[in-house]
Scaffold this active site. Structure first.
Site, short mmCIF file in Angstrom:
data_model
loop_
_atom_site.label_atom_id
_atom_site.label_comp_id
_atom_site.label_asym_id
_atom_site.label_seq_id
_atom_site.Cartn_x
_atom_site.Cartn_y
_atom_site.Cartn_z
N LYS A 12 0.87 -1.19 0.00
CA LYS A 12 0.00 0.00 0.00
C LYS A 12 0.90 1.23 0.00
CE LYS A 12 -4.42 1.09 0.19
NZ LYS A 12 -5.61 0.37 -0.32
N ASP B 206 -6.97 4.41 -4.67
CA ASP B 206 -7.63 4.27 -3.36
C ASP B 206 -8.25 5.64 -3.09
OD1 ASP B 206 -7.84 2.31 -0.93
OD2 ASP B 206 -7.27 4.20 0.01
P1 NDP Z 1 -12.96 7.75 -2.88
O1 NDP Z 1 -11.89 8.75 -2.72
O2 NDP Z 1 -13.57 7.54 -4.22
O3 NDP Z 1 -14.17 8.07 -1.88
C1 NDP Z 1 -13.96 8.12 -0.50
C2 NDP Z 1 -15.27 8.50 0.17
O4 NDP Z 1 -15.11 8.36 1.58
C3 NDP Z 1 -15.67 9.93 -0.09
O5 NDP Z 1 -17.07 10.03 -0.04
C4 NDP Z 1 -15.04 10.65 1.09
O6 NDP Z 1 -15.65 11.89 1.43
C5 NDP Z 1 -15.26 9.65 2.20
N1 NDP Z 1 -14.24 9.81 3.24
C6 NDP Z 1 -12.91 9.75 3.09
N2 NDP Z 1 -12.28 9.98 4.25
C7 NDP Z 1 -13.26 10.20 5.14
C8 NDP Z 1 -13.27 10.48 6.52
N3 NDP Z 1 -12.13 10.61 7.22
N4 NDP Z 1 -14.47 10.64 7.15
C9 NDP Z 1 -15.65 10.51 6.45
N5 NDP Z 1 -15.69 10.24 5.13
C10 NDP Z 1 -14.53 10.08 4.50
O7 NDP Z 1 -12.36 6.39 -2.30
P2 NDP Z 1 -12.84 4.89 -2.55
O8 NDP Z 1 -14.30 4.85 -2.73
O9 NDP Z 1 -11.97 4.31 -3.59
O10 NDP Z 1 -12.43 4.21 -1.17
C11 NDP Z 1 -13.33 4.11 -0.06
C12 NDP Z 1 -12.88 3.00 0.86
O11 NDP Z 1 -12.83 1.76 0.13
C13 NDP Z 1 -11.47 3.16 1.45
O12 NDP Z 1 -11.45 2.59 2.75
C14 NDP Z 1 -10.60 2.30 0.52
O13 NDP Z 1 -9.42 1.87 1.14
C15 NDP Z 1 -11.55 1.15 0.27
N6 NDP Z 1 -11.25 0.35 -0.90
C16 NDP Z 1 -11.21 0.93 -2.15
C17 NDP Z 1 -10.95 0.16 -3.26
C18 NDP Z 1 -11.01 0.71 -4.64
O14 NDP Z 1 -10.96 -0.10 -5.59
N7 NDP Z 1 -11.16 2.01 -4.84
C19 NDP Z 1 -10.60 -1.28 -3.12
C20 NDP Z 1 -10.78 -1.80 -1.78
C21 NDP Z 1 -11.05 -0.99 -0.73
P3 NDP Z 1 -14.99 13.28 0.97
O15 NDP Z 1 -15.42 13.45 -0.45
O16 NDP Z 1 -15.57 14.27 1.90
O17 NDP Z 1 -13.50 13.12 1.11
#
Ligand code: NDP
Length: 451
Positions: A130, A170
Site C-alpha cells: 500500500k 484508493d
Molecule cells: P474515494 O476517494 O472515491 O471516496 C472516498 C469516500 O469516503 C468519499 O465520499 C469521502 O468523502 C469519504 N471519506 C474519506 N475519508 C473520510 C473520513 N475521514 N471521514 C468521512 N468520510 C470520508 O475512495 P474509494 O471509494 O476508492 O475508497 C473508499 C474505501 O474503500 C477506502 O477505505 C478504501 O481503502 C476502500 N477500498 C477501495 C478500493 C477501490 O478499488 N477504490 C478497493 C478496496 C477498498 P470526501 O469526499 O468528503 O472526502
C-alpha cells in the site's frame, strides 16, 4: 521448543505495540487478525517455530520519501510519500495509493497488512502492499494535481514494476491520478508495462475495474444472505461514503432490487427515504467525480432528502449496511444501534471501517458480518485480472469479466466458510477470512525457509 513455550496472544500484542509506538491503526489491524490466528495455530508447531505471524506483521520494507511540488501561486510545497511493501510470498506486492491528509505510516502499514490477507483470499497470485501521501487533493487545481502526481512518481518509480509491485487507486486516487502517474512512469523509464492498475481503457485498463469493489461487496452480501435462503430483493440499505466504492455498491444494490437510503462524505450524510435510484446515483457520481462537489448539495437537487451535518448514517433503520468511506467510521455504539434496529447483514466496502468494539458486537449478535478483507476484494481481484490482460497483451469482454468477478467473490465466500463455519447456522466471516488468508501466505513462507 515445546508449543507451551511460545508467546501467547497478549505477549505477542505487547511486542507489536512496543515495536510500533504511535501506530494505533496498524496495531488494531494486527490485533484483529492475531485473535483468530493464535487460536488456529495453537496446535500447529510449524507456524509457531517459523514465527510466521510475527514476520507477516513486520513489513518487508517501508519506503518513505519527500515529494516537492509547486502550487499555482509559485509556492514550493513539501509532502510525505510512502510505499509499504508488506509481503510478497505469493506474488508481486499489490495495493492502492491513497492521497488524503490523514495518511500516516501507521495507516499505510495497516492497509498493507490487511491487503496481504485480502489478496491471498482472491486466489490470485498477489502479495500485499500500500502507498500514499498526506497530500490533500481537495481544492487543488487540475494542474496542481498533475504536478503532484508527477513528483510522487518521480520518486516511487524506482521501487515498483510489473513483476515487483503494482499500485492502484484508493481514496483520493482515481482514473485521473493513475493517468498522470502512469504517464510519468512511462516518461522516466520508457517502459509501457502493467506497472499500475485502474488504467484507462485506451491504455491498458480493464473493463469493470472501476465498478469492481462496490459490485463485489454486494455480490459478497448476496452470498451471505443466500446462506439464510434470503436475497436483496426489497431490502433497505444504508451506505456510507459517496466515492468510487459507495456509488458502485449503491448501483448494484438497486440493480438487485434493493433500496438505498443513505450516502455520505466527510461533511455528513444524506437520507433519502424515497430511495437513491440509478438516476440519483449518476448525479452523485458526476457531482463527486467531475464537479468535485459535496454530498450536502444532493438535497438541493432532490427535495425530500435531508442532510445531517457531521453525522454518520448508522442510526437510520435498515436491513443491510455497507460502510464504504474510511477506517474506523463505524464504532461499537453504531454497531449496537444497527443491530437494535434490525440490521441483518453488514458488508464492508471500505478497509477496517468497523472498530474492534463494533466487530465484537457484530460477532456477539451473530449477524452476517463480512470484513473488508473478504468483501471488498473484488477491486484488487479485477486489478489482478488487469495484470493478466497486460501480460498477455489482450482484453477480456465485459461479460467475461463480470462472470469472473462473481466467481471470485463466490470463491472468497467459500474460503471463509472453510474456516469460519461455527455450526448452528453461524458463520464467523472474520475468522474464516483471517485463517484462509493466513494459511495461504504462511504455507508459501514455510516453503521458502528463513528469508
Ligand atoms: P474515494 O476517494 O472515491 O471516496 C472516498 C469516500 O469516503 C468519499 O465520499 C469521502 O468523502 C469519504 N471519506 C474519506 N475519508 C473520510 C473520513 N475521514 N471521514 C468521512 N468520510 C470520508 O475512495 P474509494 O471509494 O476508492 O475508497 C473508499 C474505501 O474503500 C477506502 O477505505 C478504501 O481503502 C476502500 N477500498 C477501495 C478500493 C477501490 O478499488 N477504490 C478497493 C478496496 C477498498 P470526501 O469526499 O468528503 O472526502
Amino acid at each position: 521448543m515445546a508449543v507451551t513455550d511460545h508467546v501467547d496472544l497478549n505477549g505477542f500484542m505487547e511486542g507489536v505495540k512496543k515495536r510500533n509506538p504511535h501506530q494505533p491503526e496498524f496495531v488494531q489491524a494486527v490485533q484483529e487478525v492475531a485473535e483468530d490466528i493464535f487460536e488456529f495455530i495453537e496446535d500447529k508447531e510449524e507456524y509457531h517455530s517459523a514465527q510466521i505471524l510475527r514476520r507477516i506483521a513486520e513489513p518487508d520494507r517501508v519506503v518513505s520519501f519527500r515529494v516537492c511540488w509547486e502550487d499555482d501561486n509559485g509556492n514550493i510545497r513539501v509532502q510525505r510519500g510512502w510505499r509499504v511493501q508488506n509481503n510478497n510470498a505469493i506474488g508481486p506486492y499489490k495495493g492502492g495509493i491513497r492521497f488524503h491528509p490523514s495518511v500516516t505510516e501507521s495507516v499505510l502499514k495497516f492497509l498493507a497488512f490487511e491487503q496481504t490477507f485480502k489478496n491471498a483470499l482472491t486466489g490470485l497470485p498477489m502479495g500485499g502492499g500500500k502507498g500514499g501521501s498526506n497530500f490533500n487533493p481537495k481544492g487543488k487545481s487540475v494542474r496542481e494535481i498533475m504536478r503532484f502526481c508527477q513528483s510522487f512518481m518521480t520518486e516511487l518509480y524506482r521501487h515498483i514494476g510489473a513483476d515487483v509491485d503494482v499500485p492502484a487507486g484508493d481514496i483520493g486516487v482515481g482514473g485521473r491520478e493513475i493517468g498522470y502517474m502512469f504517464g510519468q512512469y512511462k516518461r522516466i523509464t520508457n517502459h509501457f508495462t502493467g506497472v499500475l492498475t485502474g488504467k484507462g481503457l485506451e491504455w491498458g485498463g480493464s473493463l469493470i475495474r472501476t465498478e469492481a469493489t462496490g459490485y463485489g461487496a454486494v455480490y459478497f452480501l448476496e452470498n451471505m444472505l443466500a446462506t439464510k435462503g434470503d436475497t436483496l430483493e426489497g431490502k433497505t440499505a444504508v451506505i456510507s461514503g459517496s466515492g468510487n466504492v459507495a456509488t458502485h455498491a449503491a448501483e448494484k444494490i438497486v440493480q438487485l432490487g434493493g433500496k438505498v437510503l443513505t450516502l455520505s462524505d466527510s461533511g455528513g450524510f444524506i437520507h433519502d427515504p424515497d430511495g437513491i435510484d440509478q438516476e440519483k446515483i449518476d448525479w452523485v457520481k458526476t457531482h463527486k467525480t467531475h464537479r468535485r462537489g459535496r454530498i450536502e448539495e444532493y438535497v438541493d437537487a432532490f427535495p425530500g432528502a435531508t442532510f445531517h451535518a457531521g453525522k454518520t448514517p448508522w442510526g437510520v433503520p435498515c436491513d443491510v449496511a455497507l460502510p464504504c468511506a474510511t477506517q474506523n467510521e463505524l464504532l461499537g455504539e453504531d454497531a449496537k444501534t444497527l443491530v437494535a434496529n434490525g440490521c441483518r447483514a453488514v458488508s464492508e466496502g471500505a478497509n477496517m471501517p468497523t472498530d474492534l468494539d463494533g466487530v465484537h458486537t457484530f460477532k456477539h449478535h451473530k449477524i452476517l458480518y463480512a470484513p473488508g478483507k473478504a468483501s471488498n476484494a473484488g477491486g484488487v481481484a479485477v486489478s489482478g485480472l488487469e495484470m493478466s490482460q497486460n501480460s498477455a497483451r489482450r482484453s477480456w469482454s465485459e461479460e467475461e469479466l463480470q462472470q469472473m468477478l462473481k466467481d471470485i467473490m463466490a470463491g472468497i465466500h467459500q474460503r471463509c466458510l472453510t474456516y469460519g463455519d461455527q455450526g448452528g447456522g453461524y458463520i464467523d466471516y472474520v475468522k474464516g477470512a483471517n485463517i484462509a488468508g493466513f494459511k495461504k501466505v504462511a504455507d508459501a513462507m514455510l516453503a521458502f525457509g528463513v528469508v
